[in-house]
Design a protein around this motif. Structure first.
Motif, mmCIF file in Angstrom:
data_model
loop_
_atom_site.group_PDB
_atom_site.id
_atom_site.type_symbol
_atom_site.label_atom_id
_atom_site.label_comp_id
_atom_site.label_asym_id
_atom_site.label_seq_id
_atom_site.Cartn_x
_atom_site.Cartn_y
_atom_site.Cartn_z
ATOM 1 N N GLN A 4 0.838 -1.184 0.000
ATOM 2 C CA GLN A 4 0.000 0.000 0.000
ATOM 3 C C GLN A 4 0.876 1.239 0.000
ATOM 4 O O GLN A 4 1.586 1.498 0.972
ATOM 5 N N ALA A 5 0.819 1.983 -1.095
ATOM 6 C CA ALA A 5 1.589 3.227 -1.195
ATOM 7 C C ALA A 5 0.717 4.404 -0.791
ATOM 8 O O ALA A 5 -0.490 4.422 -1.070
ATOM 9 N N SER A 6 1.325 5.371 -0.156
ATOM 10 C CA SER A 6 0.595 6.570 0.256
ATOM 11 C C SER A 6 1.549 7.754 0.321
ATOM 12 O O SER A 6 2.767 7.593 0.267
ATOM 13 N N GLY A 7 0.963 8.945 0.439
ATOM 14 C CA GLY A 7 1.768 10.141 0.624
ATOM 15 C C GLY A 7 1.848 11.060 -0.577
ATOM 16 O O GLY A 7 2.467 12.125 -0.497
ATOM 17 N N GLY A 8 1.255 10.667 -1.685
ATOM 18 C CA GLY A 8 1.300 11.520 -2.863
ATOM 19 C C GLY A 8 0.418 12.744 -2.698
ATOM 20 O O GLY A 8 -0.319 12.879 -1.723
ATOM 21 N N CYS A 21 5.403 3.030 1.711
ATOM 22 C CA CYS A 21 4.946 1.783 1.106
ATOM 23 C C CYS A 21 4.952 0.720 2.187
ATOM 24 O O CYS A 21 6.013 0.282 2.630
ATOM 25 N N ALA A 22 3.770 0.314 2.611
ATOM 26 C CA ALA A 22 3.633 -0.662 3.674
ATOM 27 C C ALA A 22 3.273 -2.026 3.102
ATOM 28 O O ALA A 22 2.324 -2.140 2.313
ATOM 29 N N ALA A 23 4.011 -3.035 3.501
ATOM 30 C CA ALA A 23 3.753 -4.407 3.059
ATOM 31 C C ALA A 23 2.986 -5.151 4.148
ATOM 32 O O ALA A 23 3.214 -4.938 5.341
ATOM 33 N N SER A 24 2.081 -6.009 3.720
ATOM 34 C CA SER A 24 1.328 -6.811 4.672
ATOM 35 C C SER A 24 1.162 -8.212 4.105
ATOM 36 O O SER A 24 1.315 -8.446 2.912
#
Length: 114
Positions: A4-8, A21-24
């Protein structure tokens, strides 16, 4: 494995953004993690990559402005982007290599404009 990418977002030229970028999933360890970007009408390009040990590589166009890092305990990679330019506008995606398989997350839009 999910990424999950975020912050843009929208930022003025010269500004900064930090992508995450969080991996799960059932992951014991992650090998390399990387950031890529694709601008309209252009091919996807590698922006930065970081190994499990912390070694990094950058595209020439972002050297000195972008910094990739990771927190292995959080299974998360970061991309600190400084001195942003209009030509940095693109969809940024992250990838992770887990047990020899490359996984990709949905991208996050970065727009650099005044």
């Amino acid at each position: 494995v999910q990424l999950q990418a975020s912050g843009g977002g929208l930022v003025q030229p010269g500004g900064s953004l930090r992508l995450s970028c969080a991996a799960s999933g059932s992951i014991f360890s992650i090998n390399a993690m990387g950031w890529y970007r694709q601008a309209p009408g252009k091919q996807r390009e590698l922006v930065a990559v970081i190994s499990s040990g912390g070694s990094t590589n950058y595209a020439d166009s972002v050297k000195g402005r972008f910094t990739i890092s990771r927190d292995n305990t959080k299974k998360t990679a970061y991309l600190q982007m400084n001195s942003l330019k209009p030509e940095d506008t693109a969809v940024y995606s992250c990838s992770a290599r887990v047990y020899g398989v490359d996984y990709w997350g949905k991208g996050t839009q970065v727009t650099v404009s005044s």
